[in-house]
Design an enzyme around this catalytic site. Structure first.
Site, PDB file in Angstrom:
ATOM      1  N   GLU A  45      -3.840   6.941  -3.370  1.00  0.00           N
ATOM      2  CA  GLU A  45      -3.418   5.651  -2.844  1.00  0.00           C
ATOM      3  C   GLU A  45      -3.341   4.612  -3.956  1.00  0.00           C
ATOM      4  OE1 GLU A  45      -5.718   4.448   0.505  1.00  0.00           O
ATOM      5  OE2 GLU A  45      -5.440   6.353   1.573  1.00  0.00           O
TER       6      GLU A  45
ATOM      7  N   ARG B 226      -8.433  14.934   1.649  1.00  0.00           N
ATOM      8  CA  ARG B 226      -8.328  15.442   3.016  1.00  0.00           C
ATOM      9  C   ARG B 226      -6.962  15.046   3.576  1.00  0.00           C
ATOM     10  NH1 ARG B 226      -8.561  10.783   5.866  1.00  0.00           N
ATOM     11  NH2 ARG B 226      -9.844   9.071   5.035  1.00  0.00           N
TER      12      ARG B 226
ATOM     13  N   HIS C 196       0.863  -1.179   0.000  1.00  0.00           N
ATOM     14  CA  HIS C 196       0.000   0.000   0.000  1.00  0.00           C
ATOM     15  C   HIS C 196       0.904   1.236   0.000  1.00  0.00           C
ATOM     16  CE1 HIS C 196      -3.913   1.981   1.398  1.00  0.00           C
ATOM     17  NE2 HIS C 196      -3.035   2.962   1.259  1.00  0.00           N
TER      18      HIS C 196
END
Length: 399
Positions: A102, A118, A35
């Site tokens: 991401e 955010r 990730h």
């Protein structure tokens, strides 16, 4: 193949029943992905910049527990491709503000997960290595001002790792832990940043997320940051609720953390990483110290000052530690010497602050400071090298 056909049939049936639509979406399985997320920032004047990347692969059930910046062991050309893709996405939607793109990375291939418009919980590690204040940048952009730097002005210094401290019990399947925080004393280590929303006396309830605080350490490299964070987690005294501190220390000590992580690496050895209850000499030390504190805090009338000289008769205490019942045999002398023959432990009282829930003991020639907090019959015990533990007193320590 037969199992797949059955699974597809079951999924279609459930989808039709719940949503009146039997259409299915099949996605590629990424079994050992990483990730990786890229921090982007854009203003109202057409400037789009990246603040490099974070590695958030240390996860449990797809929830991040440790995050770090920069990402390691990824070729520079692949990192640049990730950054370029993140900026391309931001430009395509004419994004303005601070955001995170991401990705799931497997080998040299990467796939978009989502964009979060955010600040992320883990934004602090980016602030640490880029030496920028992302909240300040948000305000600058919201005020219509131009970003005061260009891409060439942004560089990475050192390595930062963040640990999320949760009110949960890893030894009981990570069930939420509730109660009143009876002690909260963070450490004061060089390079440590603490983002906290709790204090002693606060009540942790089940209505809200269990995140209590974040520890962010910055050091010269990943190994140094790992060592310093491991110490900082143990040095955090947090009593009244169960936390994941021992679990985090186990992860930082693990081969999974030292090697290249995937999002499933920790899950593959979760049983081993959650076996963090004290045993052996550690358990004996906890039992001995708890007994000393309990005796000094409320000694039987016959033992109060002036104490007689010489060793007194053998005594016993009963404690429950990690679900196990323990009978502790001990004796003491007026000189402040405590002996635990079954444990082969001898402790000398150096400073008695038991009224203020603190003791300094010399054990095997080493002075150690212990802090305590009580909730009924539960005693919370902390020492900077051991961390936090709780014991249940089941019988008075002065029998």
């Amino acid at each position: 193949a037969q199992d797949l056909a059955q699974a597809i049939g079951d999924a279609r049936e459930q989808s039709q029943r719940q949503f009146h639509n039997a259409d299915l979406l099949l996605e590629k399985l990424i079994s050992r992905g990483r990730h990786i997320e890229v921090q982007v920032v854009a203003d109202h004047h057409g400037k789009f910049l990246h603040l490099y990347e974070r590695d958030c692969s240390a996860q449990r059930r797809r929830q991040k527990i440790l995050e770090e910046a920069p990402a390691r062991d990824i070729p520079e050309d692949l990192l640049q491709a990730l950054r370029d893709s993140a900026l391309k996405l931001a430009k395509a939607v004419d994004y303005c503000g601070v955001g995170t793109v991401e990705f799931l990375l497997e080998g040299k291939d990467y796939y978009l997960l989502e964009m979060n418009t955010r600040l992320q919980v883990e934004h602090g590690v980016t602030e640490a290595v880029c030496q920028l204040d992302l909240v300040e940048l948000q305000l600058i952009i919201a005020g219509g001002e131009a970003l005061p730097f260009d891409q060439k002005d942004i560089s990475i210094i050192g390595h930062a790792i963040e640990a999320r401290i949760y009110a949960e019990d890893p030894t009981a399947g990570f069930t939420p832990s509730t109660g009143t925080i009876t002690a909260y004393n963070p450490g004061n280590r060089t390079g440590l940043r603490i983002d906290a929303g709790v204090a002693a006396g606060n009540c942790v309830e089940h209505y809200y997320d269990g995140l209590l605080c974040k520890l962010i350490i910055t050091a010269k490299d990943r190994q140094a940051a790992t060592t310093q964070l491991r110490l900082a987690i143990s040095e955090l005294q947090l009593a009244g609720v169960k936390t994941n501190q021992q679990f985090l220390c186990a992860v930082l000590d693990s081969l999974q953390w030292q090697q290249q992580l995937s999002t499933t690496a920790i899950e593959s050895d979760l049983e081993g990483l959650t076996q963090v209850e004290p045993a052996g000499k550690t358990a004996q030390l906890l039992l001995a110290v708890a007994t000393i504190h309990s005796f000094l805090r409320d000694p039987p009338a016959a033992d109060r000052h002036p104490w007689p000289g010489g060793y007194q008769q053998a005594r016993s205490a009963k404690w429950q530690l990690a679900g196990q019942q323990h009978d502790v045999s001990w004796r003491w002398s007026a000189a402040g010497q405590f002996e635990f023959p079954d444990f082969d432990i001898s402790a000398v009282l150096v400073k008695d602050n038991s009224a203020e829930d603190s003791l300094i003991l010399e054990i095997e020639g080493v002075r150690k400071q212990f802090r305590f907090s009580r909730q009924g019959e539960t005693l919370w015990l902390w020492e900077k090298a051991l961390g936090n533990y709780s014991l249940e007193q089941t019988f008075g320590s002065g029998s």
